[in-house]
Scaffold this active site. Structure first.
Site, mmCIF file in Angstrom:
data_model
loop_
_atom_site.group_PDB
_atom_site.id
_atom_site.type_symbol
_atom_site.label_atom_id
_atom_site.label_comp_id
_atom_site.label_asym_id
_atom_site.label_seq_id
_atom_site.Cartn_x
_atom_site.Cartn_y
_atom_site.Cartn_z
ATOM 1 N N HIS A 1 13.172 -10.191 77.954
ATOM 2 C CA HIS A 1 13.742 -10.167 79.358
ATOM 3 C C HIS A 1 13.542 -11.714 79.770
ATOM 4 C CE1 HIS A 1 14.792 -5.690 79.716
ATOM 5 N NE2 HIS A 1 14.102 -5.846 78.528
ATOM 6 N N HIS B 1 13.008 -9.340 71.751
ATOM 7 C CA HIS B 1 13.820 -8.814 72.548
ATOM 8 C C HIS B 1 13.361 -9.143 73.872
ATOM 9 C CE1 HIS B 1 15.624 -4.989 74.554
ATOM 10 N NE2 HIS B 1 14.872 -5.241 75.480
ATOM 11 N N ARG C 1 23.172 -0.360 77.205
ATOM 12 C CA ARG C 1 22.006 0.626 77.144
ATOM 13 C C ARG C 1 20.911 -0.196 78.163
ATOM 14 N NH1 ARG C 1 16.693 0.314 76.747
ATOM 15 N NH2 ARG C 1 16.741 -1.218 74.880
ATOM 16 N N ASP C 2 20.316 -0.962 77.702
ATOM 17 C CA ASP C 2 19.319 -1.593 78.542
ATOM 18 C C ASP C 2 19.944 -2.209 79.818
ATOM 19 O OD1 ASP C 2 16.876 -2.597 79.267
ATOM 20 O OD2 ASP C 2 16.199 -3.932 77.329
ATOM 21 N N CYS D 1 14.094 -2.240 82.999
ATOM 22 C CA CYS D 1 13.592 -1.074 82.410
ATOM 23 C C CYS D 1 13.204 -0.308 83.806
ATOM 24 C CB CYS D 1 12.228 -1.316 81.642
ATOM 25 S SG CYS D 1 11.706 0.543 81.044
HETATM 26 P P1 HMG Z 1 8.499 14.996 78.913
HETATM 27 O O1 HMG Z 1 8.791 15.533 80.430
HETATM 28 O O2 HMG Z 1 7.026 14.839 78.454
HETATM 29 O O3 HMG Z 1 9.129 15.802 77.882
HETATM 30 O O4 HMG Z 1 9.481 13.647 78.726
HETATM 31 P P2 HMG Z 1 8.750 17.051 77.143
HETATM 32 O O5 HMG Z 1 8.637 16.708 75.628
HETATM 33 O O6 HMG Z 1 7.507 17.747 77.789
HETATM 34 O O7 HMG Z 1 9.922 18.165 77.309
HETATM 35 C C1 HMG Z 1 10.241 18.585 78.586
HETATM 36 C C2 HMG Z 1 11.732 19.118 78.683
HETATM 37 O O8 HMG Z 1 12.815 17.899 78.176
HETATM 38 C C3 HMG Z 1 12.074 20.008 77.475
HETATM 39 O O9 HMG Z 1 12.876 21.098 78.091
HETATM 40 C C4 HMG Z 1 12.428 19.257 76.396
HETATM 41 O O10 HMG Z 1 13.748 20.136 75.696
HETATM 42 C C5 HMG Z 1 13.372 18.193 77.408
HETATM 43 P P3 HMG Z 1 12.682 22.470 78.692
HETATM 44 O O11 HMG Z 1 12.094 23.307 77.452
HETATM 45 O O12 HMG Z 1 11.707 22.334 80.005
HETATM 46 O O13 HMG Z 1 13.805 23.134 79.015
HETATM 47 N N1 HMG Z 1 13.667 17.007 76.462
HETATM 48 C C6 HMG Z 1 14.968 16.573 76.533
HETATM 49 N N2 HMG Z 1 16.146 16.881 76.670
HETATM 50 C C7 HMG Z 1 17.119 16.179 76.219
HETATM 51 N N3 HMG Z 1 16.817 15.122 75.529
HETATM 52 C C8 HMG Z 1 15.779 14.675 74.977
HETATM 53 C C9 HMG Z 1 14.666 15.516 75.472
HETATM 54 N N4 HMG Z 1 13.139 15.290 75.221
HETATM 55 C C10 HMG Z 1 12.641 16.452 75.862
HETATM 56 N N5 HMG Z 1 15.633 13.713 74.304
HETATM 57 C C11 HMG Z 1 10.462 12.050 77.323
HETATM 58 C C12 HMG Z 1 9.229 13.087 77.360
HETATM 59 C C13 HMG Z 1 10.343 11.326 76.081
HETATM 60 C C14 HMG Z 1 11.567 12.888 76.945
HETATM 61 C C15 HMG Z 1 10.714 11.366 78.479
HETATM 62 O O14 HMG Z 1 9.774 10.598 78.952
HETATM 63 C C16 HMG Z 1 12.015 10.319 78.167
HETATM 64 O O15 HMG Z 1 13.214 10.761 78.088
HETATM 65 N N6 HMG Z 1 11.708 9.102 78.362
HETATM 66 C C17 HMG Z 1 12.768 8.187 78.288
HETATM 67 C C18 HMG Z 1 12.296 6.586 79.158
HETATM 68 C C19 HMG Z 1 13.364 5.744 78.727
HETATM 69 O O16 HMG Z 1 14.597 5.935 78.212
HETATM 70 N N7 HMG Z 1 13.141 4.348 79.063
HETATM 71 C C20 HMG Z 1 13.793 3.213 79.014
HETATM 72 C C21 HMG Z 1 14.138 2.912 77.344
HETATM 73 S S1 HMG Z 1 12.830 2.098 76.819
HETATM 74 C C22 HMG Z 1 13.197 0.261 77.406
HETATM 75 O O17 HMG Z 1 13.816 -0.005 77.958
HETATM 76 C C23 HMG Z 1 12.501 -0.482 76.612
HETATM 77 C C24 HMG Z 1 13.142 -1.669 75.617
HETATM 78 O O18 HMG Z 1 14.143 -2.104 76.148
HETATM 79 C C25 HMG Z 1 12.236 -2.594 75.086
HETATM 80 C C26 HMG Z 1 11.498 -3.539 75.761
HETATM 81 O O19 HMG Z 1 12.419 -4.255 76.937
HETATM 82 O O20 HMG Z 1 10.461 -3.685 75.797
HETATM 83 C C27 HMG Z 1 13.520 -0.415 74.461
HETATM 84 MG MG MG Z 2 14.375 -4.074 77.247
#
Ligand code: HMG
Ligand code: MG
Length: 313
Positions: A221, A219, A27-28, A252
Site C-alpha cells: 500500500h 503487496h 477486490r482490495d 483495508c
Molecule cells: P466471525 O463472525 O468470527 O464468523 O467472522 P463465525 O465463524 O463465527 O461465523 C458467524 C456466521 O457467519 C455464521 O453464520 C457463519 O456461517 C457465517 P450463522 O451460523 O451465524 O448463520 N460465515 C460466513 N458467511 C458467508 N461467507 C463466509 C462466512 N464465514 C462465516 N465466508 C470471518 C469470521 C472470517 C467470517 C469474518 O471475520 C470475515 O469475513 N472477515 C473478512 C475480513 C476481510 O475481508 N478483510 C479484508 C480482506 S484482507 C485485506 O484486505 C488485506 C490484504 O489486502 C493484504 C494486505 O494489504 O495486507 C489481503
Molecule cells: Mg491490501
C-alpha cells in the site's frame, strides 16, 4: 497516448525481463469504497482490466457479507466474469468461503493471514494461530480440488496497533502458510509504512528460512509514497510477482491508516521504463481507471493516471 507519453526505456542490471502483475483493484480497491459499486460496473471493470492486458485479476471475496458489504455480491459478480481468459483469484477466509467459491467454479483462491495478533483479531476475529488452524482444511481441500492457492500475509512491515513487527513473526507465519500447501505467498504492507531496507531484510530472512523468493509476491500500500521504491528493492532481490491496483484504489476496512495500493499505472510506468515486460497496455489501463473513477465520483490518486490525463492535482 502519444509516444512522448511513454517512459524512455533504459534497462538496469539485475532485474527480471518480465513481471506478473497481480491486479487487486476490483477486490482490495472496491472493498474499501464507502458506497456500494453496482455489480455490473464491477464486472465491466474486471473485463476492461483483462482487455488492458492484465492476466491475474483478483475478482472479489467470499467473506462474511456483514464484514465487507461492498463485496456482498460475490455470488452475482463471479459468474459474470468467470469465463474471461485470465486468472481470477478470490479471497476465502474459511471453509464456508471456499464452499461458496467452489460452487461457482473458482479456480484460484487466496487465504489471508496476519503477522500480528491485533490485525488477526480485527480482520478475522481469531488469534494468529486460530486463523492458521482454520486455513489448514481450506488449503487442503482447495489443493485436492486442483485449485491454485495464494497465502496473503498482512502487517509484514508494521502494524497500526503494535508498531514495528519483528521479522521472526513474519517468517513464522510465512513458513506455516507454505507448509500447509500455499502455492504462492504475498507479503502485505497493509498500512504502507515499509522502506526498501526493510523489504530486503525480510526477503533475506525468508531465504534463510527456506521460503523461496520465486513463490513470493509483494503487496505494497502506498500510504507513505514508498511502494515503488519497495517494489524495486523486491525486484532486485528476485521477486517476480507484484500486486497493484488500477488507479491506486484500495485500503483495508479493518486496518486504521491503510490507504490505496501501489497504482498499477505507476508500476507499469516504472517497469516499462526499465524494459521489463508486463503485457499491459498502459493507455487502455489509464482509460479504465479514469472510467472507474467516474463511477466512484473522484479522480484517481495515481500520479501516472493524473500525468497522462492532465487531471488537476
Ligand atoms: P466471525 O463472525 O468470527 O464468523 O467472522 P463465525 O465463524 O463465527 O461465523 C458467524 C456466521 O457467519 C455464521 O453464520 C457463519 O456461517 C457465517 P450463522 O451460523 O451465524 O448463520 N460465515 C460466513 N458467511 C458467508 N461467507 C463466509 C462466512 N464465514 C462465516 N465466508 C470471518 C469470521 C472470517 C467470517 C469474518 O471475520 C470475515 O469475513 N472477515 C473478512 C475480513 C476481510 O475481508 N478483510 C479484508 C480482506 S484482507 C485485506 O484486505 C488485506 C490484504 O489486502 C493484504 C494486505 O494489504 O495486507 C489481503
Ligand atoms: Mg491490501
Amino acid at each position: 497516448m502519444t509516444a512522448d507519453r511513454l517512459p524512455m526505456t533504459v534497462p538496469a542490471p539485475g532485474l527480471p525481463t518480465r513481471v506478473r502483475i497481480h491486479e487487486v483493484g476490483a477486490r482490495d480497491g472496491l472493498q474499501n469504497e464507502k458506497g456500494i459499486v453496482p455489480t455490473e460496473v464491477k464486472a465491466e471493470f474486471v473485463r476492461r482490466l483483462a482487455e488492458a492486458g492484465l492476466t491475474t485479476i483478483e475478482a472479489t471475496s467470499f467473506v462474511h457479507p456483514k464484514w465487507v458489504p461492498q463485496l456482498a455480491d460475490a455470488e452475482q459478480l463471479f459468474p459474470l466474469v468467470r469465463d474471461l481468459p485470465v486468472a481470477l483469484p478470490v479471497l476465502v477466509p474459511n471453509e464456508r468461503g471456499l464452499d461458496r467459491a467452489l460452487a461457482l467454479g473458482a479456480r484460484r483462491v487466496a487465504v489471508f493471514a496476519s503477522a500480528t495478533e491485533s490485525f488477526a483479531k480485527a480482520n478475522l476475529n481469531r488469534t494468529v494461530d486460530q486463523a492458521l488452524a482454520g486455513f489448514e482444511p481450506v488449503v487442503a481441500r482447495a489443493k485436492e480440488a486442483g485449485l491454485h492457492v495464494r497465502g496473503y500475509l498482512s502487517m509484514c512491515f508494521g502494524d497500526p496497533w503494535e508498531g514495528a513487527v519483528p521479522v521472526h513473526q513474519v517468517v513464522r507465519v510465512c513458513t506455516a502458510l507454505r507448509d500447509m500447501g500455499c502455492d504462492e505467498l504475498s507479503l502485505g504492507d497493509t498500512i504502507g509504512v515499509a522502506t526498501p531496507g526493510q523489504v530486503r531484510a525480510l526477503l533475506t530472512a525468508l531465504d534463510e528460512a527456506g521460503v523461496p523468493t520465486d513463490v513470493t509476491g509483494v503487496h505494497f500500500h502506498d500510504t507513505y509514497g514508498q511502494a515503488l521504491a519497495n517494489t524495486l528493492a523486491a525486484l532486485q532481490h528476485g521477486v517476480r510477482t507484484v500486486d497493484a491496483s488500477a488507479g491506486g484504489l484500495g485500503g483495508c476496512p479493518y486496518a486504521k491508516s491503510a490507504t490505496g495500493n501501489l497504482a498499477t499505472e505507476d508500476l507499469v510506468w516504472m517497469l516499462h521504463g526499465l524494459g521489463i515486460d508486463t503485457g499491459v497496455d498502459l493507455g487502455r489501463l489509464v482509460a479504465t481507471s479514469v472510467w472507474i473513477a467516474g463511477h466512484l465520483g473522484r479522480p484517481s490518486p495515481s500520479r501516472t493516471v493524473r500525468a497522462l490525463t492532465h487531471q488537476e492535482q
